[in-house]
Enzyme design. Structure first.
Site, PDB file in Angstrom:
ATOM      1  NE  ARG A  20      -2.104  -1.295   3.498  1.00 47.06           N
ATOM      2  CZ  ARG A  20      -2.428  -0.917   4.722  1.00 47.06           C
ATOM      3  NH1 ARG A  20      -3.560  -0.302   4.952  1.00 47.06           N
ATOM      4  NH2 ARG A  20      -1.645  -1.173   5.743  1.00 47.06           N
ATOM      5  CG  ASN A  38      -3.724  -4.496   3.065  1.00 51.64           C
ATOM      6  OD1 ASN A  38      -3.198  -4.308   1.981  1.00 51.64           O
ATOM      7  ND2 ASN A  38      -3.052  -4.439   4.195  1.00 51.64           N
TER       8      ASN A  38
END
Length: 90
Positions: A20, A38
């Protein structure tokens, strides 16, 4: 310059490897808006909105991911641009 939006689902060893944060760095460098998060199923979901060339570069980056990732599959779909203001980590 035309704005496009892509919804990307990345599968493989993509959690716990900085995916990320690295994705946000890439998006910021490319001037792309959207978000990354996620998912409970172990995937990473990305929405990227911006100039077609830049979004396509981010899609290509997602196919590799950061250094410790092992990407096994990337699913890309087209969506209507919504005018995202920036790129965020959700």
């Amino acid at each position: 310059m035309s704005t496009i939006r892509r919804h990307i689902v990345v599968r493989g060893r993509v959690l716990g490897v900085g995916f990320r944060w690295s994705c946000k760095d890439q998006a910021d460098m490319l001037g792309i808006a959207g978000w990354v998060r996620n998912q409970p199923d172990g995937t990473v979901e990305v929405v990227a909105e911006g100039e077609d060339r830049c979004v396509n570069q981010l899609v290509g980056w997602c196919r590799q991911g950061p250094r410790h990732a092992l990407v096994t599959d990337v699913e890309v779909s087209t969506e209507q641009p919504l005018g995202e203001p920036e790129f965020n980590i959700s």
